[in-house]
Scaffold this motif. Structure first.
Motif, PDB file in Angstrom:
ATOM      1  N   ALA A  88       0.844  -1.192   0.000  1.00  0.00           N
ATOM      2  CA  ALA A  88       0.000   0.000   0.000  1.00  0.00           C
ATOM      3  C   ALA A  88       0.881   1.243   0.000  1.00  0.00           C
ATOM      4  O   ALA A  88       1.916   1.286   0.663  1.00  0.00           O
ATOM      5  CB  ALA A  88      -0.908   0.000   1.220  1.00  0.00           C
ATOM      6  N   LEU A  89       0.487   2.257  -0.757  1.00  0.00           N
ATOM      7  CA  LEU A  89       1.273   3.480  -0.903  1.00  0.00           C
ATOM      8  C   LEU A  89       0.527   4.690  -0.355  1.00  0.00           C
ATOM      9  O   LEU A  89       0.531   5.755  -0.958  1.00  0.00           O
ATOM     10  CB  LEU A  89       1.620   3.694  -2.381  1.00  0.00           C
ATOM     11  CG  LEU A  89       2.387   2.573  -3.075  1.00  0.00           C
ATOM     12  CD1 LEU A  89       2.517   2.862  -4.547  1.00  0.00           C
ATOM     13  CD2 LEU A  89       3.734   2.384  -2.434  1.00  0.00           C
ATOM     14  N   ASN A  90      -0.104   4.542   0.798  1.00  0.00           N
ATOM     15  CA  ASN A  90      -0.873   5.642   1.391  1.00  0.00           C
ATOM     16  C   ASN A  90       0.027   6.806   1.747  1.00  0.00           C
ATOM     17  O   ASN A  90       0.979   6.664   2.521  1.00  0.00           O
ATOM     18  CB  ASN A  90      -1.573   5.184   2.665  1.00  0.00           C
ATOM     19  CG  ASN A  90      -2.725   4.275   2.383  1.00  0.00           C
ATOM     20  OD1 ASN A  90      -3.189   4.194   1.265  1.00  0.00           O
ATOM     21  ND2 ASN A  90      -3.174   3.572   3.392  1.00  0.00           N
ATOM     22  N   SER A  91      -0.249   7.954   1.197  1.00  0.00           N
ATOM     23  CA  SER A  91       0.402   9.221   1.544  1.00  0.00           C
ATOM     24  C   SER A  91       1.923   9.146   1.532  1.00  0.00           C
ATOM     25  O   SER A  91       2.593   9.725   2.385  1.00  0.00           O
ATOM     26  CB  SER A  91      -0.074   9.704   2.920  1.00  0.00           C
ATOM     27  OG  SER A  91      -1.468   9.842   2.923  1.00  0.00           O
ATOM     28  N   LYS A  92       2.493   8.429   0.582  1.00  0.00           N
ATOM     29  CA  LYS A  92       3.950   8.357   0.450  1.00  0.00           C
ATOM     30  C   LYS A  92       4.405   9.333  -0.616  1.00  0.00           C
ATOM     31  O   LYS A  92       3.692   9.604  -1.581  1.00  0.00           O
ATOM     32  CB  LYS A  92       4.401   6.946   0.089  1.00  0.00           C
ATOM     33  CG  LYS A  92       4.179   5.965   1.200  1.00  0.00           C
ATOM     34  CD  LYS A  92       4.891   4.672   0.937  1.00  0.00           C
ATOM     35  CE  LYS A  92       4.569   3.718   2.066  1.00  0.00           C
ATOM     36  NZ  LYS A  92       5.643   2.899   2.439  1.00  0.00           N
ATOM     37  N   SER A  93       5.627   9.834  -0.442  1.00  0.00           N
ATOM     38  CA  SER A  93       6.178  10.760  -1.437  1.00  0.00           C
ATOM     39  C   SER A  93       6.716   9.968  -2.626  1.00  0.00           C
ATOM     40  O   SER A  93       6.844   8.742  -2.576  1.00  0.00           O
ATOM     41  CB  SER A  93       7.286  11.598  -0.811  1.00  0.00           C
ATOM     42  OG  SER A  93       8.377  10.778  -0.474  1.00  0.00           O
ATOM     43  N   ALA A  94       7.061  10.675  -3.689  1.00  0.00           N
ATOM     44  CA  ALA A  94       7.572  10.017  -4.893  1.00  0.00           C
ATOM     45  C   ALA A  94       8.900   9.319  -4.619  1.00  0.00           C
ATOM     46  O   ALA A  94       9.176   8.255  -5.175  1.00  0.00           O
ATOM     47  CB  ALA A  94       7.731  11.039  -6.017  1.00  0.00           C
ATOM     48  N   GLU A  95       9.743   9.890  -3.743  1.00  0.00           N
ATOM     49  CA  GLU A  95      11.032   9.274  -3.417  1.00  0.00           C
ATOM     50  C   GLU A  95      10.840   7.985  -2.630  1.00  0.00           C
ATOM     51  O   GLU A  95      11.538   6.996  -2.853  1.00  0.00           O
ATOM     52  CB  GLU A  95      11.911  10.250  -2.627  1.00  0.00           C
ATOM     53  CG  GLU A  95      12.420  11.428  -3.442  1.00  0.00           C
ATOM     54  CD  GLU A  95      11.371  12.515  -3.627  1.00  0.00           C
ATOM     55  OE1 GLU A  95      10.403  12.570  -2.822  1.00  0.00           O
ATOM     56  OE2 GLU A  95      11.510  13.302  -4.578  1.00  0.00           O
ATOM     57  N   ALA A  98       9.697   5.380  -5.035  1.00  0.00           N
ATOM     58  CA  ALA A  98      10.822   4.905  -5.838  1.00  0.00           C
ATOM     59  C   ALA A  98      11.645   3.886  -5.063  1.00  0.00           C
ATOM     60  O   ALA A  98      12.104   2.878  -5.630  1.00  0.00           O
ATOM     61  CB  ALA A  98      11.693   6.084  -6.269  1.00  0.00           C
ATOM     62  N   GLN A  99      11.831   4.101  -3.767  1.00  0.00           N
ATOM     63  CA  GLN A  99      12.568   3.138  -2.941  1.00  0.00           C
ATOM     64  C   GLN A  99      11.818   1.811  -2.839  1.00  0.00           C
ATOM     65  O   GLN A  99      12.431   0.743  -2.925  1.00  0.00           O
ATOM     66  CB  GLN A  99      12.815   3.705  -1.548  1.00  0.00           C
ATOM     67  CG  GLN A  99      13.823   4.823  -1.502  1.00  0.00           C
ATOM     68  CD  GLN A  99      13.961   5.402  -0.103  1.00  0.00           C
ATOM     69  OE1 GLN A  99      13.212   5.067   0.799  1.00  0.00           O
ATOM     70  NE2 GLN A  99      14.938   6.290   0.051  1.00  0.00           N
ATOM     71  N   VAL A 100      10.503   1.865  -2.670  1.00  0.00           N
ATOM     72  CA  VAL A 100       9.706   0.641  -2.563  1.00  0.00           C
ATOM     73  C   VAL A 100       9.777  -0.152  -3.868  1.00  0.00           C
ATOM     74  O   VAL A 100       9.972  -1.371  -3.863  1.00  0.00           O
ATOM     75  CB  VAL A 100       8.237   0.987  -2.208  1.00  0.00           C
ATOM     76  CG1 VAL A 100       7.329  -0.214  -2.385  1.00  0.00           C
ATOM     77  CG2 VAL A 100       8.157   1.517  -0.797  1.00  0.00           C
ATOM     78  N   ILE A 101       9.653   0.522  -4.992  1.00  0.00           N
ATOM     79  CA  ILE A 101       9.651  -0.166  -6.280  1.00  0.00           C
ATOM     80  C   ILE A 101      11.044  -0.715  -6.598  1.00  0.00           C
ATOM     81  O   ILE A 101      11.181  -1.817  -7.132  1.00  0.00           O
ATOM     82  CB  ILE A 101       9.124   0.772  -7.382  1.00  0.00           C
ATOM     83  CG1 ILE A 101       7.628   1.012  -7.142  1.00  0.00           C
ATOM     84  CG2 ILE A 101       9.367   0.210  -8.770  1.00  0.00           C
ATOM     85  CD1 ILE A 101       6.986   1.969  -8.092  1.00  0.00           C
ATOM     86  N   THR A 102      12.094   0.012  -6.264  1.00  0.00           N
ATOM     87  CA  THR A 102      13.453  -0.500  -6.462  1.00  0.00           C
ATOM     88  C   THR A 102      13.699  -1.721  -5.595  1.00  0.00           C
ATOM     89  O   THR A 102      14.335  -2.687  -6.034  1.00  0.00           O
ATOM     90  CB  THR A 102      14.483   0.600  -6.144  1.00  0.00           C
ATOM     91  OG1 THR A 102      14.210   1.736  -6.958  1.00  0.00           O
ATOM     92  CG2 THR A 102      15.892   0.128  -6.404  1.00  0.00           C
ATOM     93  N   LEU A 103      13.207  -1.719  -4.361  1.00  0.00           N
ATOM     94  CA  LEU A 103      13.332  -2.883  -3.481  1.00  0.00           C
ATOM     95  C   LEU A 103      12.619  -4.086  -4.071  1.00  0.00           C
ATOM     96  O   LEU A 103      13.150  -5.204  -4.058  1.00  0.00           O
ATOM     97  CB  LEU A 103      12.768  -2.560  -2.102  1.00  0.00           C
ATOM     98  CG  LEU A 103      12.798  -3.688  -1.079  1.00  0.00           C
ATOM     99  CD1 LEU A 103      14.234  -4.035  -0.711  1.00  0.00           C
ATOM    100  CD2 LEU A 103      12.010  -3.311   0.141  1.00  0.00           C
TER     101      LEU A 103
END
Length: 151
Positions: A88-95, A98-103
């Motif tokens: 879930a990406l609730n209220s996360k910034s773009a950076e 990007a860290q979640v997707i790279t992981l």
């Protein structure tokens, strides 16, 4: 929990990865977000500014962008072994996104489990394990020869 209750497996390589060339295990990634929701603002920013860079860097991964009416923006990763992970990406910034997707791109898709042994072979040796005293002379062998000579 005891050791028997937790999942465990032998150490192994994912699809013999690295034998010929490295194969990224992430096959498909889907970004689902709402066009007007406040919690999807970081996802919209990531899609506008960073998703093209990710797609160019990971050419073997298919990127789907799904703008639809949803309460919780989320990213779904599908791996070559059939595993799926949803974050879930609730209220996360773009950076942070990007860290979640790279992981997710760097993971193998396998669940985190306890490794039974740090080594494993498909063809075990029938000779037994080697030890430092295998080819050393024993201190008892001269005594045994004397005892056999006395008889």
């Amino acid at each position: 929990m005891t050791g028997r209750a937790t999942a465990s497996r032998f150490l192994q390589s994912v699809l013999h990865n690295g034998l010929g060339r490295y194969v990224c295990q992430l096959s498909r990634i889907t970004l689902a977000f709402s066009k007007g929701s406040q919690t999807s603002r970081g996802v919209r920013d990531y899609v506008e500014n960073h998703v093209v860079d990710f797609a160019k860097k990971h050419q073997g991964t298919v990127v789907y962008i799904s703008p639809r009416r949803c309460h919780v923006p989320k990213v779904t990763a599908e791996y070559l072994n059939g595993g799926t992970k949803v974050v879930a990406l609730n209220s996360k910034s773009a950076e942070e996104i990007a860290q979640v997707i790279t992981l997710m791109a760097n993971q193998s898709g396998l669940d985190v489990v306890r490794i039974r042994k740090p080594f494993h072979t498909e063809h075990p040796s029938i000779q037994g394990l080697w030890q430092p005293f295998v080819n050393k002379r024993s201190q008892l062998s001269p005594r045994i020869a004397e005892w056999k000579g006395a008889q």
